[in-house]
Write an enzyme that holds these catalytic residues in place. Structure first.
Site, PDB file in Angstrom:
ATOM      1  N   ARG A 185      11.076  -0.137  -5.137  1.00  0.00           N
ATOM      2  CA  ARG A 185      11.973  -0.256  -6.285  1.00  0.00           C
ATOM      3  C   ARG A 185      13.415  -0.290  -5.780  1.00  0.00           C
ATOM      4  NH1 ARG A 185       9.596   0.861 -11.175  1.00  0.00           N
ATOM      5  NH2 ARG A 185      11.501   1.722 -12.086  1.00  0.00           N
ATOM      6  N   ILE A 215       2.678   3.445  -5.509  1.00  0.00           N
ATOM      7  CA  ILE A 215       2.204   2.787  -6.735  1.00  0.00           C
ATOM      8  C   ILE A 215       0.931   1.991  -6.445  1.00  0.00           C
ATOM      9  CG2 ILE A 215       2.742   1.018  -8.475  1.00  0.00           C
ATOM     10  CD1 ILE A 215       5.651   1.953  -8.378  1.00  0.00           C
ATOM     11  N   ALA A 245      10.977  11.806  -9.517  1.00  0.00           N
ATOM     12  CA  ALA A 245      11.472  12.364 -10.768  1.00  0.00           C
ATOM     13  C   ALA A 245      12.103  13.740 -10.540  1.00  0.00           C
ATOM     14  CB  ALA A 245      10.324  12.460 -11.766  1.00  0.00           C
ATOM     15  N   ALA A 271       0.853  -1.204   0.000  1.00  0.00           N
ATOM     16  CA  ALA A 271       0.000   0.000   0.000  1.00  0.00           C
ATOM     17  C   ALA A 271       0.881   1.242   0.000  1.00  0.00           C
ATOM     18  CB  ALA A 271      -0.928  -0.012   1.211  1.00  0.00           C
ATOM     19  N   GLY A 272       1.864   1.258  -0.919  1.00  0.00           N
ATOM     20  CA  GLY A 272       2.718   2.435  -1.080  1.00  0.00           C
ATOM     21  C   GLY A 272       2.144   3.312  -2.185  1.00  0.00           C
ATOM     22  N   HIS A 296      -9.815  34.653  -3.225  1.00  0.00           N
ATOM     23  CA  HIS A 296     -11.050  34.035  -2.741  1.00  0.00           C
ATOM     24  C   HIS A 296     -12.031  33.915  -3.903  1.00  0.00           C
ATOM     25  CE1 HIS A 296     -14.422  33.019  -0.193  1.00  0.00           C
ATOM     26  NE2 HIS A 296     -15.134  33.927  -0.827  1.00  0.00           N
TER      27      HIS A 296
END
Ligand code: FAD
Ligand code: NAD
Length: 474
Positions: free
Chosen positions: A279, A192, A327, A189-190, A451
């Site tokens: 990864r 990705i 990235a 559950a990261g 606003h």
């Protein structure tokens, strides 16, 4: 040796291609070697990010969001659409077109900046020579004064759930399903798991995510993670924490999973399994034995604070080195290294790198979490503001989540900002600017915010640090 460059970059992901362009801008004769092959069999510049990462995942997140909204968000606006259908070829094809547009765009940028691209696998040899092996096995060697290693990362494979590209897939596979899996299993559950899990949940899959850790999204601030978990559960993402996968077997009727959670051994059958457990730096075949470049205990290229490997003229950046696998972190390292090579003052502030998860609601943060401040014994004040009290968020029917700001108790300097809610991927930029300029919560509190905008949540959270938010009790 056929040619001599000032700089050779190995890898054309967001770290490498940005380094190459910046080096060329600075007047350095630059080459960039990359081995990534696109769906058409041709060189596809841009690395993981453009081909199978950031860009295609966001394309599918946006398409799936449109589809989800038809049934889940439009009715409240009084709009109903009957029999909405998805054409999968168009759904995936649109993403592929965007990928091609951007990977091709890097080729054009290389041309415009006079970066020479080489298509093949680069291996660093002693003396800053790079041997390039083409797909047909042909070899050539080029040399340079400086070599920048930007070989990126690859998905971690679990020995008991090996990728087969069809039933048990990595990120690339989960971006290319030809039909919506009825039941999708996700391991991890990261970032990705949550982003691609969301894509397929919105398209109609039953999504079960198996996460080894007992805490959800433990890298984020705990309050923000808690709010996010509540929203994801409402959307039907079934996240099982403290659960360990033991076995994944591909059978005729699907992938049979055996996992253990607090209640014991469990079974689950899914049609597709996405394994997204992190990864690892990719360095296979990158370094000849005698280059002197070292790897750390996690297989990442060892570098100092200036991305220098310790070998004269050899640098390394991006996912292949320490630091978050993002990235924009790699790109900024690429710019800094090119500038250091050119004798200029490069700069990367790792303390203000923003993190964004592009789920619905989005999650974004920069700086320290409350727990990190507590553990470090740093005195702080907290300001929060809910999107439920933001007119624009309510008008959009997206009034969930909050902004949480942490400022030093004595100096008021902003130490961290954490958000979950609509459009927070954009809102975090204002906070990063403030933090980069060593701003205080009072600085943000005194700035006029338009606003009605979502940015008023940042303004009010800053006011709330000093217990003077206007639109909530303090
Ligand atoms: P990479 O992008 O991995 O590029 C490395 C390149 O080097 C590749 O093209 C590879 O083929 C090539 N290469 C490797 N070895 C050699 C060699 N020896 N010779 C020649 N070429 C070689 N990050 C974000 O910031 N935002 C996001 O929204 C985001 N979304 C993501 C979604 C997914 C599904 C995934 C998987 C990742 C995502 N990331 C995101 C992470 C991001 O993709 C990486 O942090 C980023 O791509 C790393 O850049 P890099 O240049 O270091 O490496
Ligand atoms: P991750 O580190 O974000 O999450 C991996 C999850 O898998 C963790 O929660 C971990 O506890 C869990 N896990 C590990 N082993 C497990 C096991 N055996 N069983 C069950 N759970 C297990 O990694 P990821 O989601 O694979 O993403 C990889 C990298 O790509 C991240 O570092 C991230 O920075 C980058 N990325 C960024 C973005 C973004 O910026 N929006 C999007 C996608 C990916």
């Amino acid at each position: 040796m056929s040619d001599k460059f000032d700089v050779i970059v190995i890898g054309a992901g967001p770290a490498g291609y940005v380094a190459a362009i910046r080096a060329a801008q600075l007047g350095l004769k630059t080459a960039c070697v990359d081995a990534f092959t696109g769906k058409d069999g041709k060189q596809a510049l841009g690395g993981t990010c453009l081909n199978v990462g950031c860009i295609p995942s966001k394309a599918l997140l946006d398409s799936s969001r449109q589809y989800w909204n038809i049934a889940h968000n439009l009715p409240v606006h009084g709009i109903s659409v009957k029999d909405a259908k998805v054409d999968m070829a168009t759904f995936i094809g649109r993403k592929d077109k965007i990928v091609k547009q951007f990977t091709g765009g890097i080729g054009q940028l290389f041309k415009a900046n006079k970066v020479t691209p080489f298509f093949g696998t680069g291996k660093l040899l002693k003396g800053n020579q790079v041997e390039i092996t083409a797909a047909d096995g042909g070899k050539q060697t080029i040399g340079a004064t400086n070599v920048i290693l930007a070989s990126g990362s690859v998905p971690i494979e679990l020995p008991f759930a090996k990728f087969d590209g069809k039933n048990i897939v990595d990120n690339a596979g989960a971006l290319d399903f030809t039909e919506v899996p009825k039941r999708l299993g996700v391991i991890g559950a990261g970032v990705i798991g949550l982003e691609l899990g969301s894509v397929w949940r919105r398209m109609g899959s039953e999504v079960t995510i198996i996460e080894a850790l007992p805490d959800f999204l433990s890298v984020a601030d705990a309050d923000i993670a808690k709010l996010a978990a509540k929203e994801f559960a409402k959307q039907g993402l079934d996240i099982k924490l403290d659960a360990k996968l033991n076995k994944a077997e591909v059978k005729k009727d699907g992938v049979h999973l055996t996992y253990t959670d607090k209640s014991g051994e469990q079974q689950l059958v899914v049609d597709k399994l996405l394994v997204a457990v992190g990864r690892r730096a990719y360095t296979a075949g990158l370094l000849a034995d005698d280059t002197g470049v070292k790897l750390d205990e996690r297989g990442r290229i060892l570098v100092d604070e200036h991305c220098h490997t310790g070998v004269d003229g050899v640098w390394a950046i991006g996912d292949a080195v320490r630091g978050p696998m993002l990235a924009h972190k790699g790109s900024e390292e690429g710019v800094a290294v090119a500038e250091w090579i050119a004798g200029k003052a490069g700069h990367v502030n790792y303390d203000t790198v923003p993190f964004v998860i592009y789920t619905e609601p989005e999650v974004a943060w920069a700086g320290k979490t409350e727990k990190e401040l507590k553990d470090a014994g740093i005195p702080y004040r907290v300001g929060t503001f809910p999107f439920a009290a933001i007119g624009r968020a309510v008008a959009m029917n997206e009034a969930v989540g909050q902004v949480k700001m942490l400022a030093h108790a004595d100096t008021d300097r902003i130490l961290g900002v954490h958000m979950v809610g609509p459009g927070v991927s954009e809102l975090i930029a204002e906070c990063v600017v403030a933090m980069e300029f060593k701003g205080s919560s009072e600085d943000l509190a005194r700035i006029v915010h338009a606003h009605p905008t979502l940015s008023e949540a940042v303004h009010e959270a800053a006011l709330s640090v000093d217990k003077r938010a206007i639109h909530k009790g303090n």
